[in-house]
Design a protein around this motif. Sequence first.
Motif, PDB file in Angstrom:
ATOM      1  N   TYR A  31       0.832  -1.199   0.000  1.00  0.00           N
ATOM      2  CA  TYR A  31       0.000   0.000   0.000  1.00  0.00           C
ATOM      3  C   TYR A  31       0.867   1.249   0.000  1.00  0.00           C
ATOM      4  O   TYR A  31       1.849   1.328   0.722  1.00  0.00           O
ATOM      5  N   ARG A  33       1.741   5.224   0.839  1.00  0.00           N
ATOM      6  CA  ARG A  33       1.610   5.964   2.100  1.00  0.00           C
ATOM      7  C   ARG A  33       0.254   6.649   2.243  1.00  0.00           C
ATOM      8  O   ARG A  33      -0.282   6.753   3.334  1.00  0.00           O
ATOM      9  N   ALA A  36      -3.448   5.137   4.085  1.00  0.00           N
ATOM     10  CA  ALA A  36      -3.931   5.340   5.452  1.00  0.00           C
ATOM     11  C   ALA A  36      -4.818   6.579   5.523  1.00  0.00           C
ATOM     12  O   ALA A  36      -5.853   6.575   6.203  1.00  0.00           O
ATOM     13  N   ASP A  37      -4.450   7.637   4.809  1.00  0.00           N
ATOM     14  CA  ASP A  37      -5.279   8.843   4.775  1.00  0.00           C
ATOM     15  C   ASP A  37      -6.639   8.537   4.159  1.00  0.00           C
ATOM     16  O   ASP A  37      -7.670   8.996   4.645  1.00  0.00           O
ATOM     17  N   ARG A  40      -8.785   6.621   6.630  1.00  0.00           N
ATOM     18  CA  ARG A  40      -9.331   7.525   7.654  1.00  0.00           C
ATOM     19  C   ARG A  40     -10.505   8.334   7.102  1.00  0.00           C
ATOM     20  O   ARG A  40     -11.517   8.526   7.770  1.00  0.00           O
TER      21      ARG A  40
END
Length: 49
Positions: A31, A33, A36-37, A40
């Motif tokens: 994945y 970086r 993750a954003d 969220r």
Amino acid sequence: MRTRGVETIRFYERRGLMPEPPRAPSGYRRYPRDAADRLRFIRRAKHLG
């Protein structure tokens, strides 16, 4: 990562909410970086309805 979390991410991939990441030669998903954003953001949007 918990199994439930993995299942959730796979679900998001199938629904088109998360792009399927490239795979390492071993077959593991790699994945970026910013994934993750994006997770969220999805969780927050789900919480807000």
